[in-house]
Scaffold this motif. Structure first.
Motif, PDB file in Angstrom:
ATOM      1  N   GLU A   1     -11.560   4.175 -10.453  1.00  0.00           N
ATOM      2  CA  GLU A   1     -13.141   4.414 -10.522  1.00  0.00           C
ATOM      3  C   GLU A   1     -13.683   4.863  -9.019  1.00  0.00           C
ATOM      4  O   GLU A   1     -14.435   5.543  -9.138  1.00  0.00           O
ATOM      5  N   SER A   2     -13.241   4.064  -7.891  1.00  0.00           N
ATOM      6  CA  SER A   2     -13.702   4.352  -6.856  1.00  0.00           C
ATOM      7  C   SER A   2     -12.643   4.146  -5.636  1.00  0.00           C
ATOM      8  O   SER A   2     -11.762   3.449  -6.023  1.00  0.00           O
ATOM      9  N   SER A   3     -12.810   4.649  -4.335  1.00  0.00           N
ATOM     10  CA  SER A   3     -11.926   4.480  -3.560  1.00  0.00           C
ATOM     11  C   SER A   3     -12.433   4.045  -2.108  1.00  0.00           C
ATOM     12  O   SER A   3     -13.459   4.228  -1.784  1.00  0.00           O
ATOM     13  N   LEU A   4     -11.721   3.201  -1.646  1.00  0.00           N
ATOM     14  CA  LEU A   4     -11.777   2.816  -0.139  1.00  0.00           C
ATOM     15  C   LEU A   4     -11.030   3.617   0.752  1.00  0.00           C
ATOM     16  O   LEU A   4     -10.104   4.147   0.428  1.00  0.00           O
ATOM     17  N   GLU A   5     -11.274   3.282   1.952  1.00  0.00           N
ATOM     18  CA  GLU A   5     -10.472   3.600   2.958  1.00  0.00           C
ATOM     19  C   GLU A   5      -8.953   2.933   3.074  1.00  0.00           C
ATOM     20  O   GLU A   5      -8.998   1.831   2.873  1.00  0.00           O
ATOM     21  N   VAL A   6      -8.067   3.686   3.367  1.00  0.00           N
ATOM     22  CA  VAL A   6      -6.838   3.061   3.312  1.00  0.00           C
ATOM     23  C   VAL A   6      -6.455   2.188   4.452  1.00  0.00           C
ATOM     24  O   VAL A   6      -6.708   2.192   5.704  1.00  0.00           O
ATOM     25  N   PRO A   7      -6.255   0.783   4.211  1.00  0.00           N
ATOM     26  CA  PRO A   7      -6.023  -0.283   5.041  1.00  0.00           C
ATOM     27  C   PRO A   7      -4.857  -0.048   6.115  1.00  0.00           C
ATOM     28  O   PRO A   7      -3.577   0.341   5.578  1.00  0.00           O
TER      29      PRO A   7
ATOM     30  N   THR B   1      -8.127  -7.067   1.865  1.00  0.00           N
ATOM     31  CA  THR B   1      -8.338  -5.695   1.691  1.00  0.00           C
ATOM     32  C   THR B   1      -7.339  -5.054   1.105  1.00  0.00           C
ATOM     33  O   THR B   1      -7.807  -3.882   0.390  1.00  0.00           O
ATOM     34  N   VAL B   2      -6.246  -5.288   0.951  1.00  0.00           N
ATOM     35  CA  VAL B   2      -5.321  -4.624   0.127  1.00  0.00           C
ATOM     36  C   VAL B   2      -5.565  -4.862  -1.351  1.00  0.00           C
ATOM     37  O   VAL B   2      -5.544  -3.746  -2.110  1.00  0.00           O
ATOM     38  N   ARG B   3      -5.962  -5.974  -1.839  1.00  0.00           N
ATOM     39  CA  ARG B   3      -6.281  -6.178  -3.115  1.00  0.00           C
ATOM     40  C   ARG B   3      -7.159  -5.516  -3.660  1.00  0.00           C
ATOM     41  O   ARG B   3      -7.332  -4.926  -4.695  1.00  0.00           O
ATOM     42  N   GLU B   4      -8.316  -5.478  -2.611  1.00  0.00           N
ATOM     43  CA  GLU B   4      -9.470  -4.497  -3.058  1.00  0.00           C
ATOM     44  C   GLU B   4      -9.313  -3.089  -3.103  1.00  0.00           C
ATOM     45  O   GLU B   4      -9.613  -2.300  -4.216  1.00  0.00           O
ATOM     46  N   TYR B   5      -8.266  -2.540  -2.297  1.00  0.00           N
ATOM     47  CA  TYR B   5      -8.077  -1.186  -2.355  1.00  0.00           C
ATOM     48  C   TYR B   5      -7.277  -0.655  -3.357  1.00  0.00           C
ATOM     49  O   TYR B   5      -7.464   0.249  -4.104  1.00  0.00           O
ATOM     50  N   ILE B   6      -6.414  -1.671  -3.904  1.00  0.00           N
ATOM     51  CA  ILE B   6      -5.456  -1.243  -4.905  1.00  0.00           C
ATOM     52  C   ILE B   6      -6.250  -1.438  -6.159  1.00  0.00           C
ATOM     53  O   ILE B   6      -6.155  -0.616  -7.041  1.00  0.00           O
TER      54      ILE B   6
ATOM     55  N   ASP C   1       2.298   5.969 -11.564  1.00  0.00           N
ATOM     56  CA  ASP C   1       1.699   5.173 -12.506  1.00  0.00           C
ATOM     57  C   ASP C   1       0.987   4.297 -11.668  1.00  0.00           C
ATOM     58  O   ASP C   1       1.575   3.164 -11.356  1.00  0.00           O
ATOM     59  N   ILE C   2      -0.306   4.210 -11.651  1.00  0.00           N
ATOM     60  CA  ILE C   2      -0.831   3.261 -10.870  1.00  0.00           C
ATOM     61  C   ILE C   2      -1.315   1.821 -11.584  1.00  0.00           C
ATOM     62  O   ILE C   2      -1.483   0.745 -11.085  1.00  0.00           O
ATOM     63  N   ARG C   3      -1.258   2.044 -12.879  1.00  0.00           N
ATOM     64  CA  ARG C   3      -2.057   0.749 -13.768  1.00  0.00           C
ATOM     65  C   ARG C   3      -0.929  -0.344 -13.572  1.00  0.00           C
ATOM     66  O   ARG C   3      -0.906  -1.488 -13.554  1.00  0.00           O
ATOM     67  N   SER C   4       0.622   0.045 -13.589  1.00  0.00           N
ATOM     68  CA  SER C   4       1.576  -0.489 -13.597  1.00  0.00           C
ATOM     69  C   SER C   4       1.469  -1.599 -12.538  1.00  0.00           C
ATOM     70  O   SER C   4       1.490  -2.651 -12.534  1.00  0.00           O
ATOM     71  N   PHE C   5       1.295  -1.031 -11.280  1.00  0.00           N
ATOM     72  CA  PHE C   5       1.205  -1.575 -10.038  1.00  0.00           C
ATOM     73  C   PHE C   5       0.049  -2.372 -10.014  1.00  0.00           C
ATOM     74  O   PHE C   5      -0.034  -3.645  -9.207  1.00  0.00           O
ATOM     75  N   GLN C   6      -1.121  -1.905 -10.395  1.00  0.00           N
ATOM     76  CA  GLN C   6      -2.160  -2.757 -10.314  1.00  0.00           C
ATOM     77  C   GLN C   6      -2.444  -4.065 -10.964  1.00  0.00           C
ATOM     78  O   GLN C   6      -2.592  -5.194 -10.563  1.00  0.00           O
ATOM     79  N   LYS C   7      -1.402  -4.057 -12.243  1.00  0.00           N
ATOM     80  CA  LYS C   7      -1.254  -5.391 -13.090  1.00  0.00           C
ATOM     81  C   LYS C   7      -0.552  -6.094 -12.164  1.00  0.00           C
ATOM     82  O   LYS C   7      -0.663  -7.528 -12.364  1.00  0.00           O
TER      83      LYS C   7
ATOM     84  N   VAL D   1       0.761  -1.273   0.167  1.00  0.00           N
ATOM     85  CA  VAL D   1      -0.035   0.068   0.091  1.00  0.00           C
ATOM     86  C   VAL D   1       0.675   1.121   0.126  1.00  0.00           C
ATOM     87  O   VAL D   1       0.557   2.087  -0.623  1.00  0.00           O
ATOM     88  N   GLN D   2       1.837   1.265   0.626  1.00  0.00           N
ATOM     89  CA  GLN D   2       2.818   2.477   0.963  1.00  0.00           C
ATOM     90  C   GLN D   2       3.361   2.815  -0.436  1.00  0.00           C
ATOM     91  O   GLN D   2       3.585   3.812  -0.846  1.00  0.00           O
ATOM     92  N   ILE D   3       3.995   1.408  -0.961  1.00  0.00           N
ATOM     93  CA  ILE D   3       4.736   1.807  -2.129  1.00  0.00           C
ATOM     94  C   ILE D   3       3.707   1.972  -3.294  1.00  0.00           C
ATOM     95  O   ILE D   3       3.978   2.928  -4.453  1.00  0.00           O
ATOM     96  N   PHE D   4       2.417   1.627  -3.482  1.00  0.00           N
ATOM     97  CA  PHE D   4       1.491   2.142  -4.218  1.00  0.00           C
ATOM     98  C   PHE D   4       1.135   3.350  -4.282  1.00  0.00           C
ATOM     99  O   PHE D   4       1.034   4.333  -5.160  1.00  0.00           O
ATOM    100  N   HIS D   5       0.995   4.053  -2.994  1.00  0.00           N
ATOM    101  CA  HIS D   5       0.813   5.560  -2.826  1.00  0.00           C
ATOM    102  C   HIS D   5       1.903   6.484  -3.385  1.00  0.00           C
ATOM    103  O   HIS D   5       1.765   7.606  -3.699  1.00  0.00           O
ATOM    104  N   LEU D   6       3.092   5.907  -3.587  1.00  0.00           N
ATOM    105  CA  LEU D   6       4.330   6.524  -4.085  1.00  0.00           C
ATOM    106  C   LEU D   6       4.337   6.664  -5.661  1.00  0.00           C
ATOM    107  O   LEU D   6       5.189   7.085  -6.393  1.00  0.00           O
TER     108      LEU D   6
END
Length: 1679
Positions: A768-774, A758-763, A740-746, A732-737
């Motif tokens: 499109e939509s956002s959840l609370e940061v786990p 919870t982490v998989r759903e958040y990322i 380019d989010i699509r590369s990390f999502q892939k 999650v912390q690396i994702f926030h930094l």
């Protein structure tokens, strides 16, 4: 008289004294009898039975049951203390002690219960001091009994506590036989010493500062009790210390000079002895009889020591509240700044009682006073010889504490004054003196005892840390070459005196055998502590002296890291600390040990992870960061290191992390390839890079923030369930930094198994939509938290998931951590994407832009950080946007334009971009800057912004750089806008700023068209007017015809004509024409000044000059037919009045006084009105108040101008007798004395000079002056301009009416006089001369010989009436004590040679600051003449030691004949006194010879004048001869005594001292060089120096090997003084090759001080035209 209520402290002192006396007297208690009758008692006092009655009365007073009733009845019946005291006059047989004791009881009763009897009791006390003073003194002398002394002191104590009005009389009149009063006695209850101490303490108990001050001025009284306090009772000592602490140290009224006088050597020593307080039971010890410590109460002793320590800490470590002075030279100067402190050091190191408190005091003293350090090192050096003993251990601990506490503040300023070699020596003697290191046995480090080895190692660590601190300071603030040179010197010193690696590592792993009996009771040897110290030493070697580590080799590092130790109680014995320090050292020495494939890597990571969990410190995190950087797995992803480090705190994770990093390289490569398959941010970067500009940040290509292969590999490997939350948090912390989010999502979609759901759903939910940061694991690192907070918010921002509140929160968060967030914020491609105008995107509005703008403004304005590299990309994008706006003619809404301008002002453009755009504007004539409604459009706004950016950068651009030079076209654009009457003030203001920096662009060809458009424009525009004024000022001749042709139009605009009149000079015809056009304006302004407008307020000077030349000279008579009053407070109206009056006075036929008096009264009314208005307007706004005061000062200067122009024959009687003028006088005195508004006082003084004031009026004014609340403060303050104004007014009043001078004024004038050359002191001397002329009236000669300054104030204020006093004259020694040696040295160097002997106000070359440091030689010569008269018993050695002889001899170089004659007269008197008196001892013959040599030298010259060199030489000789310890004493005494006929017509001993071969040859050379520098004052001195070949000698000396640093600076200063003399400068340049010599100096010298001196010499030379050879010098200086 106000009633006085005593505090509880005074009551306690009085009660204590009562108890003491009750025990001391053995009066038998009376039997029960009838009730006391006061009437009968008073009747018996008139009979022979008075003694019996008094004894019975005293018995009643000692009875606690009946004393109150007896005293009350006695007072009711009319009795008082005076009645009892008068018995001494009637009956001498009555015992004095009886009456004294009864009076004591009565005064105490008055204090406690009978306040109505205070006045009679006060009169009785005064009667006692005036009538029976002889008896009191007798009861305190040697012939008295101890009881009499005891009771007398008790009475005096109660009197002091009773009323402060008795204090001065007691101190002045009572004679204390100190040898009797301070003597210890066996019986404490009857101790005279305790009573005397109580008497002194009674001055403090009430906290009344004037009372305390009077005792402090009698410092010998207080100092007398201090040496014996060590053996005084506990209660007494505690009382003394508490009084000192509360009423002296903590008293804000006690100034530092007073504290320095109070805490003398004797007092400081006495306080220091109290660390070892013994008490009265140990008095036998003082008599050399052994006494056991069992007689001392240990609790009392500890309390006294603690209280003493608190006092001495303040005295010896506080610059503000203590008695120490900061030594800016760190003890390298010639004189010690803190001689008092050496007494404390001497006492502290004496004997065996060097307690912990004393150690703390000495260490803190050394920290604040580095000049003491050398002495302290010398004291403890002998104690540091290594040996296993408790005393040696204490000495080592003290040494370590001393080294640690020595501060480095101020060291940078010292380093700037010294060469690196000298500064290195300063560091050595401060923290690592050679003799101390030698005493420790270094560098060999061979000791028999392991305990000793351990302690020495710890000491070396502290020494090296202190050196490292000094080096860091110099590296931070000093030039690189200086730091490099200093480091090489320090390295050489460390190599010679520090132990080598072989010595340190020899047997350091061996486990020593413990001694069977710890005979020395030393701390147990701890191998871990020792090894930690050794590692710290090696680490410091790496920073300070890497050469010492050349032979360092660690074998079996893995075993060393796993080494086990015994449990240690030492605070430094932490094995984790040892291992972290070792790893830190190894990463610096051998990074290859920590490769992922090596065996050390997992071991070290485990050790660091354990340390991180146990003690999270910076060293551990730094080691982890270094090791992970060495792996090479986090290149371009270094932000991840902090995240992985935080995860290492989790249990079992370090092992997994080590194995993860150790995976084969192919897996990591695949992970890296996987991480770069995104196209979102790459598309953005590709699109940005395809444009014309190259975008760089910190010189590196801008790229998307990616993730490392480590996280990709971690998601692929098998992970236990326990570690999945940890890995999820990291993801999650690396994702926030990521940018380019699509590369990390892939990546997460491909390998989801190791992450919590919870982490998989958040990322996956983004964007499109956002959840609370786990939140899976807790993060505690502050730096990491701020990075993660900002990255998370920034992540939401660029993905359009934020609200307005979140945007504001993001801005505030980023501001807090701006310096750490720069790269993250400015390198984000999606932030940059919105930062461009295009055909599709025609707006700059957006959250990204708003966020970035506010952050940038904060960084620029608040943080003051340099972000120029970050802004280059955005500047280029703004440049492209401007090109789009110009080419596409894009229009924007009002809000968009505001945002656009804000961006231009915040980010700006590059200099090249500004030049290109400006050229584009002027090259495309079809560009329309106005819209359809003839208003400025977006193109106009862009032009203003670009020109503003260009103006801001042009001053920092090199001259050869490409610039914009088509200013003519910009003026053409402005002219076109003016012709359409367009509001173009922004462009005009920007052009004004630009031309201020580039005035060469203002030419007639460029500006003519624009100037015509401005003067012909219908509407007035302020910015246009200012620009036109700048143009007209520079090209007045070229634009003169335009001005004449459009004169009518210009005169209709006050905003143009008034400023033009200030800068232009017109001929008489044109001035007359202008005046005729402006005459209606004058009438209107005078009629209604409040409606004159702002233009008159700012530009009235030119109009006033026009009035002085064109106004009819009779206008003033008609206008000032009456006094005028105005309803404004502006300066322009008085300025116009001044011009009218001056024009009227220019008519030589003026014979009417009325207009002049009316004009003066007009000004008087106006100034009074201004003061009243300003007082009503008085606010807390400092700038507004300053503006008001400036206006008042300007009006007063105009008034002064009129007053000085008044003819002498004009009568001002009408003004003098006017009631408004009387009010004006009071106002001037009220606001002019003791404030910054001295100009109002000056104008009153100048006005009174031209009036014939009556005796009544001058007396009233003088009384008003004396009664002013600030008069005494100003009069007794240091010389200043305000003081001059006050005494100048007094001088005018006394000169006008001699009858107002009184005798009581003379002490005031003497107290205010400082005997300096300042104008205020010269004015006071003129006043004294006036009083001397009326000596019969003022009794002036009663005050001879004259005291002055503070000494006069103390002397005369202490004498109620000098005519009735026995001490009518001050002692001659008191007069000589006033002289200050620093001022004497400054006087013999700088006293004005043209100054007269009398009080004439001669002009001097001294400024106000210098004049306060130079004595008035004429005054001092007259004083010395009086002191040497036979009427006064002058101690001759006091005269010479005071420095008076130096002033007398220096006066022989004066250019004034009277001054030289007075000096010769004083010398003759001194010679006569030497011959007549035999009190001078063995120095008598030497001084006789000195006067004889000086007299012969003066007599040999026809003018009886010595040259400045000879006079200064003899003056310095006179100072040296008073100090036999001075190194110059022997050569100078030989010069005086041995030389037959010294030649003082030249420069004495020039060749002898300059080429001295003595041991002190450097001191001899410096002495004669200082004579040459100080004696170069006149043209004649330059000739004398030239004839003696002086310049040739010192130039050769400069380049010789024997020339040191101080000598080189002195030689350059001599040359600098010489070139200030025109003839000498020409001789040096034309005949002696000064230019060539300076060229050689510049080639071989790089010292900034030397270069600065050479520059000063050059600046003096270029003032003289026609000097050949200086052109070469000019070129050298310019390079």
């Amino acid at each position: 008289m106000t009633k006085r209520t005593l505090c509880s402290e005074s009551e306690e002192v009085v009660n204590d004294l009562n108890v003491t006396v009750d025990n001391a007297d053995d009066v038998p208690s009376s039997k029960k009898g009838r009730r006391f009758s006061a009437q009968e008692f008073r009747s018996l006092l008139q009979t022979d039975q008075k003694t019996t009655a008094l004894k019975e009365f005293l018995t009643l007073l000692k009875s606690h049951n009946e004393s109150d009733n007896a005293i009350s009845e006695y007072f009711r019946c009319g009795g008082n203390c005076l009645e009892l005291l008068q018995i001494w006059e009637l009956d001498t047989t009555c015992p004095p002690t009886l009456i004294v004791e009864i009076v004591q009881h009565l005064i105490v009763a008055v204090i406690e219960k009978h306040p109505d009897m205070q006045m009679p009791t006060l009169e009785a006390c005064r009667y006692l001091l005036n009538t029976h003073l002889t008896l009191i003194n007798k009861m305190l002398q040697l012939a008295s009994t101890p009881k009499e002394r005891f009771l007398t002191l008790k009475l005096l104590t109660i009197m002091v506590a009773f009323s402060p009005f008795l204090v001065k009389d007691i101190l002045l009149n009572v004679k204390f036989q100190l040898s009797l009063l301070i003597k210890h006695m066996d019986d404490i209850s009857k101790s005279t010493r305790v009573a005397f101490i109580n008497f002194l303490m009674s001055f403090f108990v009430d906290g009344h500062y004037p009372t305390i001050l009077q005792l402090l001025h009698k410092k010998f009284l207080f100092a007398s009790i201090m040496p014996g306090l060590k053996y005084d009772p506990y209660e007494t000592v505690k009382m003394v210390l508490m009084m000192l602490k509360t009423h002296v140290l903590e008293n804000a009224h006690v100034s530092k000079p007073i504290r320095v006088k109070i805490f003398s050597n004797v007092v400081i020593k006495g306080l220091t002895y109290l660390y070892d307080w013994r008490g009265p039971n140990c008095m036998e010890e003082k008599r050399q009889r052994p006494i056991l410590d069992g007689n001392i109460n240990k609790n009392h002793r500890a309390e006294i020591a603690e209280l003493t320590h608190e006092i001495l800490l303040v005295l010896c470590t506080s610059i503000k509240h203590g008695v120490i002075f900061r030594d800016e030279l760190f003890g390298t100067g010639k004189q010690h700044r803190n001689p008092l402190m050496f007494n404390i050091i001497e006492v502290a190191f004496r004997g065996e009682h060097f307690s912990q408190l004393q150690q703390e005091l000495v260490v803190k003293m050394a920290a604040e006073c580095p000049d003491l350090v050398t002495t302290i090192w010398n004291k403890i050096a002998e104690s540091l010889e290594p040996r296993p003993s408790i005393n040696w251990m204490r000495a080592m601990r003290f040494m370590r504490q001393l080294v640690t506490e020595i501060k480095s503040h101020g060291i940078v300023q010292l380093a700037k004054q010294l060469r690196p070699l000298v500064f290195a020596q300063v560091i050595q003697f401060l923290v690592m003196p050679t003799h101390v290191l030698d005493q420790l046995g270094l560098p060999h480090f061979e000791y028999d005892s392991n305990d000793v080895k351990q302690e020495v190692a710890a000491g070396i660590v502290d020494i090296l840390k202190a050196v490292h601190g000094f080096m860091q300071k110099t590296k931070e603030f000093l030039p690189e070459n200086y730091s490099r040179t200093l480091k090489s010197i320090i390295e050489d010193h460390l190599q010679r005196h520090m132990p080598s690696v072989e010595f340190l590592l020899e047997n350091w792993l061996a486990i020593p055998k413990e001694a069977p009996d710890n005979a020395h009771k030393l701390p147990k040897y701890d191998r871990l502590v020792y090894m930690t110290a050794v590692v710290n030493i090696l680490d410091l070697y790496h920073d300070l002296c890497p050469d010492l580590l050349c032979n360092l080799k660690f074998s079996n590092v893995d075993e060393l890291l796993q080494l086990e130790f015994e449990e240690s109680a030492s605070e430094h014995g932490n094995k984790h600390q040892f291992r972290v320090c070792l790893i830190k050292l190894l990463t610096q020495l051998d990074p290859g040990l920590f490769l992922v494939s090596g065996e050390i890597f997992p071991l070290s990571m485990g050790i660091l992870a354990d340390s991180l969990r146990m003690q999270d410190d910076d060293d551990t995190r730094l080691c982890i960061s270094n090791i992970l950087t060495i792996t090479g797995l986090f290149i371009d992803c270094d932000y991840e290191i902090a995240i992985w480090t935080e995860a290492l705190k989790q249990k079992h994770f370090p092992k997994f992390f080590s194995s993860l990093l150790a995976l084969p390289h192919e897996n990591v490569t695949v992970a890296c390839e996987t991480s770069s398959t995104s196209d979102s941010d790459l598309d953005i970067l590709q699109r940005l890079s395809n444009d014309a500009c190259t975008f760089t940040t910190y010189g590196k290509p801008m790229k998307s923030i990616a993730y490392s292969g480590v996280i990709a590999t971690a998601l692929q490997e098998k992970v236990s369930k326990k570690l999945r939350p940890v890995l999820g948090t990291i993801a999650v912390q690396i994702f926030h930094l990521q940018t380019d989010i699509r590369s990390f999502q892939k990546l997460v979609e491909t390998h989801p198994g190791n992450l919590p759901e919870t982490v998989r759903e958040y990322i996956a939910s983004w964007p499109e939509s956002s959840l609370e940061v786990p939140e899976l694991i807790e993060t505690t690192n502050i730096d990491l938290l701020c990075i993660l907070d900002t990255s998370t918010a920034l992540f939401r921002l660029v993905n359009h998931k934020n609200t307005k509140a979140e945007l504001v929160e993001l801005i505030e968060t980023t501001k807090k951590h701006a310096s750490k967030m720069l790269a993250m914020v400015y390198r984000h491609p999606k932030v940059l994407e919105n930062f461009q105008i295009s055909q599709k995107n025609t707006t700059f509005n957006g959250d990204n832009v708003q966020f970035l703008t506010e952050i940038t403004e904060h960084i620029q304005n608040v943080e003051k950080l340099d972000i120029s590299d970050h802004l280059k990309t955005y500047q280029r994008w703004l440049y492209k946007s401007v090109l789009v706006i110009i080419s596409q003619k894009i229009s924007m809404s009002k809000s968009d334009v505001e945002t656009y301008m804000r961006l231009m002002n915040t980010f700006g453009l590059t200099f090249d971009g500004c030049v290109d755009i400006l050229n584009l504007f002027v090259s495309q004539s079809e560009l329309q800057l106005l819209d359809a409604e003839r208003k400025p459009n977006l193109l106009y706004t862009t032009l203003v912004a670009v020109l503003h950016n260009y103006s801001n950068q042009i001053k920092d651009v090199a001259s050869e750089y490409r610039k914009f030079d088509n200013t003519k076209s910009l003026f053409r654009i402005l002219a076109e806008l003016n012709r359409h009457n367009t509001d173009c003030f922004e462009l005009a203001a920007t052009m004004h700023s630009y031309l201020t920096l580039q005035p060469d662009q203002i030419t007639a060809e460029n500006t003519r068209e624009y100037f015509v458009s401005v003067v012909q424009r219908e509407e007035y525009c302020k910015e246009n007017a200012l620009l036109a004024l700048m143009i007209f000022k520079q090209g007045q001749k070229d634009l003169h015809d335009v001005f004449v042709d459009n004169l009518n139009a210009i005169c209709q605009k006050k905003g143009m004509i008034l400023p033009l009149l200030c800068i232009a000079n017109f001929d008489a015809d044109l001035s007359e024409r202008i005046f005729s056009l402006l005459s209606p304006m004058l009438e209107k302004t005078l009629l209604k000044p409040s409606k004159a407008g702002q233009h008159f307020e700012n530009h009235y000077e030119g109009f006033c000059r026009l009035l002085e030349t064109q106004l009819k000279d009779t206008y003033g008579e008609s206008y000032f037919n009456k006094p005028h009053k105005a309803d404004t407070t502006e300066v322009f109206l008085p300025a116009i009045w001044t011009s009218i009056v001056l024009r009227y006075l220019s008519n030589k036929k003026v014979n009417c006084d009325k207009p002049i008096n009316n004009a003066l009264l007009t000004f008087v009314h106006y100034i009074i009105n201004m003061v009243k208005v300003f007082q009503k307007k008085n606010t807390d706004n400092v700038s507004e108040n300053q503006i008001c005061m400036t206006k008042l000062e300007q009006v007063c200067e105009l008034f002064m101008k009129i007053i000085k122009a008044l003819p002498r024959y004009i009568s001002l009687e009408t003004t003098r007798t006017n009631e408004t003028f009387k009010l004006f006088c009071k106002l001037c005195l009220k606001h002019g004395v003791g404030s910054t508004q001295i100009y109002v006082l000056k104008q009153l003084t100048e006005l009174l000079k031209r009036m014939q004031c009556s005796l009544e009026q001058t007396t009233e004014l003088l009384e008003l002056l004396f009664s002013h609340s600030e008069f005494m403060n100003v009069a007794l303050d240091v010389p200043s301009e305000g003081k001059f104004a006050v005494f100048d007014l007094m001088y005018v009043l006394c000169k006008a009416q001699s009858g107002i001078k009184e005798r009581k004024h003379v002490p005031l004038l003497l107290s205010a006089y400082s005997a300096t050359m300042h104008s205020s002191d010269r004015k006071i001397r003129s006043l004294l001369a006036l009083y001397e002329k009326e000596s019969e009236q003022t009794m002036f000669y009663d005050f001879k010989p004259f005291l002055w300054g503070m000494a006069a104030g103390n002397f005369y204020s202490a004498r109620p009436d000098s005519r009735k006093s026995l001490w009518r004259q001050p002692r001659t020694g008191d007069i000589l004590d006033i002289l200050e040696m620093s001022m004497i040295e400054n006087t013999i160097l700088n006293f004005p040679l043209k100054a007269s002997l009398g009080d004439e106000q001669t002009d001097t070359i001294l400024d106000d600051e210098q004049s306060t440091k130079v004595y008035d030689v004429g005054f001092l010569l007259s004083v010395f003449s009086q002191l040497l008269s036979p009427d006064y018993n002058l101690i001759m050695h006091k005269f010479t030691r005071s420095g008076a002889m130096a002033i007398v001899v220096a006066a022989l170089a004066s250019l004034n004949r009277d001054v030289r004659a007075a000096a010769c007269h004083v010398l003759a008197k001194f010679f006569y006194q030497l011959e007549m008196k035999g009190q001078f001892g063995k120095d008598r013959l030497l001084w006789l010879r000195f006067v004889e040599v000086t007299g012969k030298a003066v007599g040999a010259v026809e003018t009886h004048k010595l040259n400045s060199f000879a006079a200064l030489f003899m003056a310095r000789t006179a100072l040296v001869l008073t100090n036999p310890t001075d190194p110059m004493y022997a050569p100078l005494s030989n010069f005086i005594g041995v030389t037959c006929a010294p030649n003082l017509a030249r420069i004495p001993e020039l060749y002898t001292f300059l080429n001295s071969s003595a041991v002190d040859h450097q001191i001899h050379r410096q002495f004669i060089l200082e004579i040459l520098r100080g004696g170069m004052r006149t043209q004649e001195d330059g000739v004398v120096a030239d004839e003696a070949m002086t310049f040739k000698l010192i130039m050769e000396l400069f380049s010789s090997a024997i020339s040191d640093g101080p000598s080189t600076i002195l030689i350059l200063e001599i040359i600098e003084r010489a070139v200030m003399l025109p003839k000498t400068a020409r001789s040096l340049c034309l005949k002696q090759g000064l230019a060539t010599w300076l060229h050689n100096v510049l080639q071989h010298q790089s010292d900034p001080m030397v270069l600065n001196k050479v520059n000063c010499i050059y600046q003096n030379i270029i003032k003289y035209p026609g000097l050949e050879g200086t052109m070469e010098l000019v070129k050298m200086i310019s390079h």
